[in-house]
Scaffold this motif. Structure first.
Motif, PDB file in Angstrom:
ATOM      1  N   ARG A 286       0.829  -1.209   0.000  1.00 36.87           N
ATOM      2  CA  ARG A 286       0.000   0.000   0.000  1.00 36.87           C
ATOM      3  C   ARG A 286       0.867   1.265   0.000  1.00 36.87           C
ATOM      4  NH1 ARG A 286      -5.202   0.241   0.803  1.00 36.87           N
ATOM      5  NH2 ARG A 286      -5.022   2.239   1.903  1.00 36.87           N
ATOM      6  N   GLU A 287       1.910   1.269   0.798  1.00 36.64           N
ATOM      7  CA  GLU A 287       2.776   2.451   0.839  1.00 36.64           C
ATOM      8  C   GLU A 287       3.487   2.663  -0.485  1.00 36.64           C
ATOM      9  OE1 GLU A 287       4.454   5.865   1.707  1.00 36.64           O
ATOM     10  OE2 GLU A 287       2.881   4.864   2.896  1.00 36.64           O
TER      11      GLU A 287
ATOM     12  N   GLN B 217       2.325   1.702  -3.391  1.00 36.99           N
ATOM     13  CA  GLN B 217       1.304   2.200  -4.320  1.00 36.99           C
ATOM     14  C   GLN B 217       1.110   3.705  -4.170  1.00 36.99           C
ATOM     15  OE1 GLN B 217      -2.041  -0.204  -3.173  1.00 36.99           O
ATOM     16  NE2 GLN B 217      -1.653  -1.777  -4.726  1.00 36.99           N
ATOM     17  N   ARG B 218       0.990   4.157  -2.936  1.00 34.10           N
ATOM     18  CA  ARG B 218       0.788   5.594  -2.693  1.00 34.10           C
ATOM     19  C   ARG B 218       1.991   6.396  -3.192  1.00 34.10           C
ATOM     20  NH1 ARG B 218      -3.244   7.497   0.501  1.00 34.10           N
ATOM     21  NH2 ARG B 218      -1.992   9.337   1.052  1.00 34.10           N
ATOM     22  N   ARG B 219       3.191   5.893  -2.936  1.00 30.83           N
ATOM     23  CA  ARG B 219       4.384   6.603  -3.376  1.00 30.83           C
ATOM     24  C   ARG B 219       4.427   6.708  -4.896  1.00 30.83           C
ATOM     25  NH1 ARG B 219       9.235   5.655  -5.235  1.00 30.83           N
ATOM     26  NH2 ARG B 219       9.037   3.393  -5.205  1.00 30.83           N
TER      27      ARG B 219
ATOM     28  N   ARG C 123       1.693   9.209  -6.109  1.00 26.91           N
ATOM     29  CA  ARG C 123       2.025  10.612  -5.853  1.00 26.91           C
ATOM     30  C   ARG C 123       3.089  11.102  -6.833  1.00 26.91           C
ATOM     31  NH1 ARG C 123       1.454   9.410   0.200  1.00 26.91           N
ATOM     32  NH2 ARG C 123       3.580   8.618   0.008  1.00 26.91           N
TER      33      ARG C 123
ATOM     34  N   HIS D  26      -6.847   4.464  -2.609  1.00 24.48           N
ATOM     35  CA  HIS D  26      -6.074   5.494  -1.908  1.00 24.48           C
ATOM     36  C   HIS D  26      -6.661   6.903  -2.050  1.00 24.48           C
ATOM     37  CE1 HIS D  26      -2.670   2.856  -0.934  1.00 24.48           C
ATOM     38  NE2 HIS D  26      -2.802   2.343  -2.142  1.00 24.48           N
ATOM     39  N   PHE D  27      -7.201   7.210  -3.219  1.00 25.67           N
ATOM     40  CA  PHE D  27      -7.602   8.582  -3.501  1.00 25.67           C
ATOM     41  C   PHE D  27      -8.992   8.644  -4.126  1.00 25.67           C
ATOM     42  CE2 PHE D  27      -2.916   8.410  -3.994  1.00 25.67           C
ATOM     43  CZ  PHE D  27      -2.580   9.213  -2.912  1.00 25.67           C
TER      44      PHE D  27
ATOM     45  N   CYS E 214      -5.422  13.050  -5.195  1.00 29.13           N
ATOM     46  CA  CYS E 214      -4.088  12.488  -5.379  1.00 29.13           C
ATOM     47  C   CYS E 214      -3.061  13.598  -5.549  1.00 29.13           C
ATOM     48  CB  CYS E 214      -4.088  11.556  -6.590  1.00 29.13           C
ATOM     49  SG  CYS E 214      -2.516  10.724  -6.906  1.00 29.13           S
TER      50      CYS E 214
ATOM     51  N   SER F  51      -2.476  15.585  -2.307  1.00 32.06           N
ATOM     52  CA  SER F  51      -1.709  14.768  -1.373  1.00 32.06           C
ATOM     53  C   SER F  51      -0.242  14.753  -1.760  1.00 32.06           C
ATOM     54  CB  SER F  51      -2.264  13.335  -1.352  1.00 32.06           C
ATOM     55  OG  SER F  51      -1.450  12.485  -0.573  1.00 32.06           O
TER      56      SER F  51
ATOM     57  N   GLU G 146       2.906  16.393   0.525  1.00 32.44           N
ATOM     58  CA  GLU G 146       4.057  15.604   0.943  1.00 32.44           C
ATOM     59  C   GLU G 146       5.349  16.184   0.379  1.00 32.44           C
ATOM     60  OE1 GLU G 146       5.125  10.927   1.072  1.00 32.44           O
ATOM     61  OE2 GLU G 146       5.100  11.853  -0.895  1.00 32.44           O
TER      62      GLU G 146
END
Length: 233
Positions: free
Chosen positions: A38-39, A41-43, A46, A80-81, A87, A90, A94
């Motif tokens: 999951r992390e 994927q988010r990275r 983004r 996630h978004f 997205c 976010s 960051e």
């Protein structure tokens, strides 16, 4: 199977595009913990949204463009978004935090600056160098972000406020050694941030982000004047 989504020494840029040489994340069961997947994927998402918006413009960026760059599924995106705006904002939030942290960090190639002037110069050089390496980020925050809407404007102002806080802290520290200095007006720090942003915008808009590090010394002088901090050269 991917044992290490981000290989050592291959740190991702703020704007990231994962081409065919970088495999997608494993589907279904894998040896990676769900939290790691999951992390990652988010990275990826983004980084991909910054790259997509910088290239196509926010108004023309779609979820399909983002997931194609990130090499994740459309379902993963919506896990996630809520959409492109969510997205993108976010990612920008960051990125702004990462940039403030880098600006505040001690220089890597030398000892801690020996004077207040050199401390400001080093921090400014770090920021200009980062924008030169990350022209997509610079374009997103200066050109694209204001067009997204009220939430984006609040995010941009928050980011500018973080930088103004850094400058305020620097000026207060320097003023302890110079009791003859008058207090700086509060608007001076906002104006200082604006001066840096506008000069970066001119270069990024013209495709000359690589020239930004050369502005370090002239911008240092400009900031010293705006903040009424007459330090000797």
């Amino acid at each position: 199977m991917i044992e290490n989504p981000t290989p050592p020494g291959d740190e991702p840029r703020l704007a990231a595009v994962y081409g065919p040489d970088r495999p997608g994340l494993p589907r279904g069961r894998s040896s990676l913990p769900a939290s790691v997947v999951r992390e990652e994927q988010r990275r990826r998402l983004r980084g991909a949204v910054i790259a997509a918006v910088a290239e196509a413009g926010y108004a023309h960026t779609t979820v399909a463009m983002v997931v194609q760059r990130a090499r994740v599924s459309r379902k993963a995106f919506y896990d996630h978004f809520a959409g492109v705006e969510d997205c993108f904002l976010s990612a920008m939030a960051e990125a702004q935090e990462a940039i403030v942290a880098e600006v505040m960090a001690p220089p890597r190639d030398a000892g801690r600056p020996s004077s207040s002037r050199e401390l400001l110069r080093a921090a400014l050089g770090a920021y200009l160098g980062l924008c030169a390496r990350e022209p997509e980020y610079a374009r997103c925050i200066l050109v694209e972000l204001p067009a997204v809407g009220p939430r984006a404007l609040r995010g941009r102002l928050k980011g500018y406020g973080l930088v103004a806080d850094v400058l305020r802290g620097w000026r207060e520290h320097a003023a302890r050694k110079h009791p003859e200095w008058p207090p700086a007006p509060e608007h001076a720090f906002t104006a200082a941030v604006g001066a840096v942003a506008e000069l970066i915008l001119v270069h990024v808009s013209a495709g000359r982000a690589d020239e930004l590090p050369a502005l370090r010394d002239p911008l240092t002088e400009i900031l010293l004047r705006i903040m009424d901090a007459p330090l000797p050269a």
